[in-house]
Design a protein around this motif. Structure first.
Motif, PDB file in Angstrom:
ATOM      1  N   SER A  12      24.054  49.510  21.243  1.00  0.00           N
ATOM      2  CA  SER A  12      25.528  49.269  20.541  1.00  0.00           C
ATOM      3  C   SER A  12      26.041  50.855  21.125  1.00  0.00           C
ATOM      4  CB  SER A  12      25.777  49.600  19.125  1.00  0.00           C
ATOM      5  OG  SER A  12      25.180  50.638  18.462  1.00  0.00           O
ATOM      6  N   VAL A  46      26.930  54.619  14.438  1.00  0.00           N
ATOM      7  CA  VAL A  46      26.991  54.271  12.934  1.00  0.00           C
ATOM      8  C   VAL A  46      26.944  55.420  12.090  1.00  0.00           C
ATOM      9  CG1 VAL A  46      25.743  52.669  11.189  1.00  0.00           C
ATOM     10  CG2 VAL A  46      25.931  52.153  13.724  1.00  0.00           C
ATOM     11  N   ASP A  98      28.960  51.831   6.430  1.00  0.00           N
ATOM     12  CA  ASP A  98      28.758  50.333   6.537  1.00  0.00           C
ATOM     13  C   ASP A  98      29.601  49.669   7.554  1.00  0.00           C
ATOM     14  OD1 ASP A  98      27.086  50.669   4.784  1.00  0.00           O
ATOM     15  OD2 ASP A  98      28.084  50.200   2.863  1.00  0.00           O
ATOM     16  N   ASP A 101      31.128  50.689  10.568  1.00  0.00           N
ATOM     17  CA  ASP A 101      30.551  51.248  11.626  1.00  0.00           C
ATOM     18  C   ASP A 101      29.166  50.242  11.857  1.00  0.00           C
ATOM     19  OD1 ASP A 101      32.585  52.921  12.045  1.00  0.00           O
ATOM     20  OD2 ASP A 101      31.346  54.546  11.620  1.00  0.00           O
ATOM     21  N   TYR A 102      28.418  49.978  10.987  1.00  0.00           N
ATOM     22  CA  TYR A 102      27.145  49.283  11.234  1.00  0.00           C
ATOM     23  C   TYR A 102      27.498  47.745  11.500  1.00  0.00           C
ATOM     24  CZ  TYR A 102      22.553  47.340  10.606  1.00  0.00           C
ATOM     25  OH  TYR A 102      21.275  46.834  10.790  1.00  0.00           O
ATOM     26  N   ALA A 152      28.680  48.049  15.033  1.00  0.00           N
ATOM     27  CA  ALA A 152      27.795  48.215  16.078  1.00  0.00           C
ATOM     28  C   ALA A 152      26.850  46.790  16.295  1.00  0.00           C
ATOM     29  CB  ALA A 152      26.911  49.246  15.427  1.00  0.00           C
ATOM     30  N   GLU A 153      26.355  46.222  15.112  1.00  0.00           N
ATOM     31  CA  GLU A 153      25.639  45.064  15.455  1.00  0.00           C
ATOM     32  C   GLU A 153      26.423  44.261  16.028  1.00  0.00           C
ATOM     33  OE1 GLU A 153      22.923  43.005  11.861  1.00  0.00           O
ATOM     34  OE2 GLU A 153      24.996  43.475  11.378  1.00  0.00           O
ATOM     35  N   HIS A 192      16.627  50.310  15.134  1.00  0.00           N
ATOM     36  CA  HIS A 192      17.747  51.244  15.123  1.00  0.00           C
ATOM     37  C   HIS A 192      17.144  52.590  15.641  1.00  0.00           C
ATOM     38  CE1 HIS A 192      19.694  48.952  11.911  1.00  0.00           C
ATOM     39  NE2 HIS A 192      18.205  48.557  11.427  1.00  0.00           N
ATOM     40  N   ARG A 211      22.350  54.151  15.930  1.00  0.00           N
ATOM     41  CA  ARG A 211      22.777  53.046  17.042  1.00  0.00           C
ATOM     42  C   ARG A 211      21.897  51.858  16.757  1.00  0.00           C
ATOM     43  NH1 ARG A 211      26.435  54.535  21.201  1.00  0.00           N
ATOM     44  NH2 ARG A 211      26.586  56.795  21.241  1.00  0.00           N
TER      45      ARG A 211
END
Length: 146
Positions: free
Chosen positions: A81, A85, A88, A90-91, A94-95, A121, A135
């Motif tokens: 990504s 991150v 949450d 951002d996660y 990124a996912e 991760h 990331r």
């Protein structure tokens, strides 16, 4: 007379830190709200792109897709990504970013499936900061299935 003038000036300067604090708080609030709005738009765009690409590429975590036959494997793919991150929201961003990039790379190779899909991760300390960020990494094998 000079004592009265000094008293009036100190009253004015007594309110200055409070006004500066309120203005700084409003500025931070507006900046944070603007960033959240931009992230929501970006997330909505990525989710719609991901839904569109899922109709072209089959994504499975197993080595053999159910009720499909792998005709040819095209090679290993990995996608990291671009979003760091730290929360949450951002996660999730990124996912989606990593999965969308992986699916686009598979399409570019001529694949219609990714088998053995895995998510991992990568954690690291951000340079010059005490914060730890990560990331999201997706990997899998590009394949042509029937």
């Amino acid at each position: 007379m000079s004592l009265a003038a000094a008293t009036q000036m100190s009253s004015f300067f007594g309110w200055m830190p409070i006004v500066a604090f309120v203005l700084a708080g409003l500025t931070i609030y507006r900046w944070n709200r603007r960033n959240k709005t931009a992230d929501h738009r970006r997330m909505d765009r990525m989710l719609s792109d991901l839904e569109a690409i899922k109709h072209q590429v089959l994504l499975v975590s197993t080595d053999q897709p159910p009720s499909k036959v792998v005709i040819r494997t095209l090679g290993y793919l990995e996608s990291v990504s671009t979003v760091e991150v730290a929360s949450d929201a951002d996660y999730r961003l990124a996912e989606c970013d990593a999965l969308l990039t992986l699916a686009r790379n598979a399409l570019a190779k001529g694949a219609n499936a990714i088998v053995g899909l895995r998510k991992t991760h990568a954690h690291y300390d951000q340079p010059g900061s005490q914060w730890r960020v990560s990331r999201v990494i997706y990997s899998g094998t590009a394949a042509v299935v029937t």
